[in-house]
Design a protein around this motif. Sequence first.
Motif, PDB file in Angstrom:
ATOM      1  N   ALA A   5     -61.416 -38.841   1.195  1.00 43.21           N
ATOM      2  CA  ALA A   5     -60.120 -38.600   1.819  1.00 43.21           C
ATOM      3  C   ALA A   5     -60.238 -37.827   3.120  1.00 43.21           C
ATOM      4  N   GLN A   6     -61.394 -37.213   3.359  1.00 43.83           N
ATOM      5  CA  GLN A   6     -61.574 -36.395   4.550  1.00 43.83           C
ATOM      6  C   GLN A   6     -62.515 -37.042   5.565  1.00 43.83           C
ATOM      7  N   CYS A   7     -62.650 -38.358   5.478  1.00 40.37           N
ATOM      8  CA  CYS A   7     -63.514 -39.103   6.392  1.00 40.37           C
ATOM      9  C   CYS A   7     -62.742 -40.285   6.975  1.00 40.37           C
ATOM     10  N   LEU A   8     -62.780 -40.413   8.291  1.00 42.99           N
ATOM     11  CA  LEU A   8     -62.082 -41.511   8.966  1.00 42.99           C
ATOM     12  C   LEU A   8     -62.980 -42.693   9.263  1.00 42.99           C
ATOM     13  N   GLY A   9     -64.252 -42.443   9.503  1.00 38.08           N
ATOM     14  CA  GLY A   9     -65.159 -43.534   9.856  1.00 38.08           C
ATOM     15  C   GLY A   9     -66.599 -43.120   9.659  1.00 38.08           C
ATOM     16  N   ILE A  10     -67.483 -44.107   9.567  1.00 38.30           N
ATOM     17  CA  ILE A  10     -68.904 -43.813   9.393  1.00 38.30           C
ATOM     18  C   ILE A  10     -69.750 -44.729  10.276  1.00 38.30           C
ATOM     19  N   GLU A  11     -70.898 -44.226  10.581  1.00 38.89           N
ATOM     20  CA  GLU A  11     -71.982 -45.032  11.148  1.00 38.89           C
ATOM     21  C   GLU A  11     -73.007 -45.159  10.034  1.00 38.89           C
ATOM     22  N   ALA A  12     -73.507 -46.365   9.822  1.00 39.36           N
ATOM     23  CA  ALA A  12     -74.410 -46.577   8.694  1.00 39.36           C
ATOM     24  C   ALA A  12     -75.416 -47.670   9.013  1.00 39.36           C
ATOM     25  N   THR A  32     -76.905 -46.861  -2.493  1.00 45.47           N
ATOM     26  CA  THR A  32     -77.316 -48.158  -3.027  1.00 45.47           C
ATOM     27  C   THR A  32     -76.910 -49.327  -2.141  1.00 45.47           C
ATOM     28  N   LEU A  33     -76.058 -49.076  -1.149  1.00 44.52           N
ATOM     29  CA  LEU A  33     -75.574 -50.159  -0.281  1.00 44.52           C
ATOM     30  C   LEU A  33     -75.898 -49.912   1.185  1.00 44.52           C
ATOM     31  N   GLY A  34     -76.550 -48.816   1.495  1.00 39.30           N
ATOM     32  CA  GLY A  34     -76.871 -48.504   2.882  1.00 39.30           C
ATOM     33  C   GLY A  34     -77.033 -47.013   3.069  1.00 39.30           C
ATOM     34  N   ILE A  35     -77.346 -46.638   4.312  1.00 43.46           N
ATOM     35  CA  ILE A  35     -77.601 -45.242   4.649  1.00 43.46           C
ATOM     36  C   ILE A  35     -76.532 -44.764   5.625  1.00 43.46           C
ATOM     37  N   ILE A  36     -75.723 -43.799   5.223  1.00 39.80           N
ATOM     38  CA  ILE A  36     -74.764 -43.184   6.135  1.00 39.80           C
ATOM     39  C   ILE A  36     -75.536 -42.268   7.084  1.00 39.80           C
ATOM     40  N   THR A  37     -75.374 -42.496   8.391  1.00 39.85           N
ATOM     41  CA  THR A  37     -76.104 -41.691   9.377  1.00 39.85           C
ATOM     42  C   THR A  37     -75.201 -40.732  10.149  1.00 39.85           C
ATOM     43  N   ALA A  38     -73.896 -40.989  10.168  1.00 39.24           N
ATOM     44  CA  ALA A  38     -72.956 -40.085  10.839  1.00 39.24           C
ATOM     45  C   ALA A  38     -71.558 -40.396  10.329  1.00 39.24           C
ATOM     46  N   ALA A  39     -70.653 -39.438  10.535  1.00 41.95           N
ATOM     47  CA  ALA A  39     -69.291 -39.619  10.040  1.00 41.95           C
ATOM     48  C   ALA A  39     -68.305 -38.909  10.947  1.00 41.95           C
ATOM     49  N   SER A  40     -67.115 -39.471  11.048  1.00 42.11           N
ATOM     50  CA  SER A  40     -65.997 -38.782  11.703  1.00 42.11           C
ATOM     51  C   SER A  40     -65.158 -38.150  10.609  1.00 42.11           C
ATOM     52  N   LEU A  41     -65.043 -36.832  10.667  1.00 41.85           N
ATOM     53  CA  LEU A  41     -64.467 -36.055   9.582  1.00 41.85           C
ATOM     54  C   LEU A  41     -63.119 -35.468   9.995  1.00 41.85           C
ATOM     55  N   VAL A  42     -62.232 -35.380   9.045  1.00 40.81           N
ATOM     56  CA  VAL A  42     -60.893 -34.850   9.297  1.00 40.81           C
ATOM     57  C   VAL A  42     -60.929 -33.322   9.247  1.00 40.81           C
ATOM     58  N   MET A  43     -60.461 -32.688  10.296  1.00 35.37           N
ATOM     59  CA  MET A  43     -60.251 -31.249  10.268  1.00 35.37           C
ATOM     60  C   MET A  43     -58.783 -30.980   9.964  1.00 35.37           C
ATOM     61  N   ALA A  44     -58.542 -29.909   9.246  1.00 38.49           N
ATOM     62  CA  ALA A  44     -57.174 -29.559   8.853  1.00 38.49           C
ATOM     63  C   ALA A  44     -56.770 -28.249   9.507  1.00 38.49           C
ATOM     64  N   PRO A  45     -55.469 -28.022   9.666  1.00 37.95           N
ATOM     65  CA  PRO A  45     -55.024 -26.725  10.177  1.00 37.95           C
ATOM     66  C   PRO A  45     -55.400 -25.604   9.215  1.00 37.95           C
ATOM     67  N   VAL A  46     -55.626 -24.435   9.756  1.00 39.68           N
ATOM     68  CA  VAL A  46     -55.890 -23.261   8.924  1.00 39.68           C
ATOM     69  C   VAL A  46     -54.544 -22.634   8.551  1.00 39.68           C
ATOM     70  N   PRO A  47     -54.248 -22.481   7.266  1.00 40.75           N
ATOM     71  CA  PRO A  47     -52.965 -21.873   6.893  1.00 40.75           C
ATOM     72  C   PRO A  47     -52.799 -20.487   7.509  1.00 40.75           C
ATOM     73  N   ALA A  48     -51.601 -20.201   7.974  1.00 44.92           N
ATOM     74  CA  ALA A  48     -51.350 -18.899   8.590  1.00 44.92           C
ATOM     75  C   ALA A  48     -51.394 -17.772   7.573  1.00 44.92           C
ATOM     76  N   GLU A  49     -50.964 -18.051   6.364  1.00 47.36           N
ATOM     77  CA  GLU A  49     -50.947 -17.053   5.302  1.00 47.36           C
ATOM     78  C   GLU A  49     -51.694 -17.606   4.094  1.00 47.36           C
ATOM     79  N   SER A  50     -52.545 -16.793   3.490  1.00 44.83           N
ATOM     80  CA  SER A  50     -53.270 -17.232   2.301  1.00 44.83           C
ATOM     81  C   SER A  50     -53.299 -16.112   1.277  1.00 44.83           C
ATOM     82  N   GLY A  51     -53.447 -16.497   0.032  1.00 49.20           N
ATOM     83  CA  GLY A  51     -53.497 -15.520  -1.047  1.00 49.20           C
ATOM     84  C   GLY A  51     -54.285 -16.053  -2.220  1.00 49.20           C
ATOM     85  N   VAL A  52     -54.900 -15.131  -2.966  1.00 49.89           N
ATOM     86  CA  VAL A  52     -55.709 -15.487  -4.129  1.00 49.89           C
ATOM     87  C   VAL A  52     -55.292 -14.586  -5.286  1.00 49.89           C
ATOM     88  N   ALA A  53     -55.150 -15.171  -6.457  1.00 48.94           N
ATOM     89  CA  ALA A  53     -54.799 -14.396  -7.643  1.00 48.94           C
ATOM     90  C   ALA A  53     -55.559 -14.929  -8.845  1.00 48.94           C
TER      91      ALA A  53
END
Length: 466
Positions: free
Chosen positions: A160-167, A200-221
């Motif tokens: 889900a975080q990859c748009l394209g590949i070179e293989a 098993t179907l080939g060798i991925i050599t590079a990928a275009s990856l999706v970057m996401a915004p960094v949330p302004a506020e974060s919390g852990v509990a």
Amino acid sequence: MLNPADQRFARKLPSGVLRDVSPSYLEEPRGRFHGQAGLVAAPHDVDETAAVIRACAQGGVPVVPRGGGTGLVGGQVMPDGVAPLILSMERMTAIRAIYPEESVLLAEAGVTLQSARDAAAAAGRQFALSLASQGTAQIGGVLSTNAGGVNVLRYGNARAQCLGIEAVLPSGQIMHDLKRLRKDNTGYDLRDLLIGAEGTLGIITAASLVMAPVPAESGVAMMVVDSPSAALSLLSLAQGRMAGGVTAFELISGQGLRFLDQAFPKLQQPFADRPDWLVLIEVGLPAGLNADQALETLFVKGADAGLVSDGVIAQSGQQAADLWAIRETIPLANRAIGAIASHDVSLPLSQIAEFITDAGAMLLAQGDMRINCFGHLGDGNLHYNLFPAEGRGREDYDEIRKDLSRQVHQMVVSRGGSFSAEHGVGRLKAADLAEWGDPARLIAMRAIKSALDPRGIMNPGVIFPA
């Protein structure tokens, strides 16, 4: 020194790609398989990779792709058969480009996951895929296994975080599909076909990856719940109140906490008594919303009273890291204790609580053992691991180990789940796929394998038994 046959084959390869066959190329983390190799090649670009694959295709030489070597199902080693060529991506480590305005990063296959995350952070974004092994795991391997991790609930797995590949395909042809497009309906999606194919179907050599915004506020509990059922109700409540803001939702069992006490006694835990069940929740929210206040609303009253009986909310980045350290150290504690059998399973969320109850009763009726059930509850992925009873060793369970795993998998599959949630099939679970896989789907998969790799040189024994 190479034998004459290997010497003749080596002369067909690009100069400078060969490496010594050191033991590190022949190992995998759990020690269940020990590999072999005739040669090790480490190309520095896609053209050299294609030249290596063409030579292997012409000579019928098996190829085992290798990234960071962190896979847990034996896909990176080949213990049997003709000694393969190990194709290492260790030299393909370039971040080729970053497009902040598009939120896209182009990375070669040998870039570690941590390096990709660091590059995204330097651009004011995040590459949201996160694994415990991210300092070693490489982008090529992460995509080839369609890795998951702790943030799948919000951002999806590797696919889900990859748009394209070179293989490089098994023929040695280069597939130039390193696109940065969100929409591209031009026939079969070969990108998604190679992602998760485990080499098993080939060798991925590079990928275009999706970057996401960094949330302004974060919390852990970390919150105490009385059962997995309560944890699932809490998940539903959190998702409803935070509208997509839940980044991670992890289930932790009391058995896992006790293993931490045994293996890592200096690791601080927030609760003096070891609760039977905990959840670790992380949220990321837009500017103007307070993450701590949002987490406080989960200590609810009224109709939802009783879901959380105790809990702590991190008040600093260090406290958040300390809470995450509890979850991330559990696999290390498991390894120190020594499992009888480990299972990476996924189920529909509505089936999880019943499965945990029924599987535990079934296993304990067959012998004295300890069960550590934990994992990514938010996306339905459990790590369901069996351990010897106190005072007993793993060898005491050798006669029933395989049958126990088969029964666990049968209970998962019968509930509409998967026996391989995020680690892949590899060599370890090829027989399970043959038994539990949908027959029509297996026929289609074999046809694809035969069409793209007619000589069967690409990672023999992975997904399908050799």
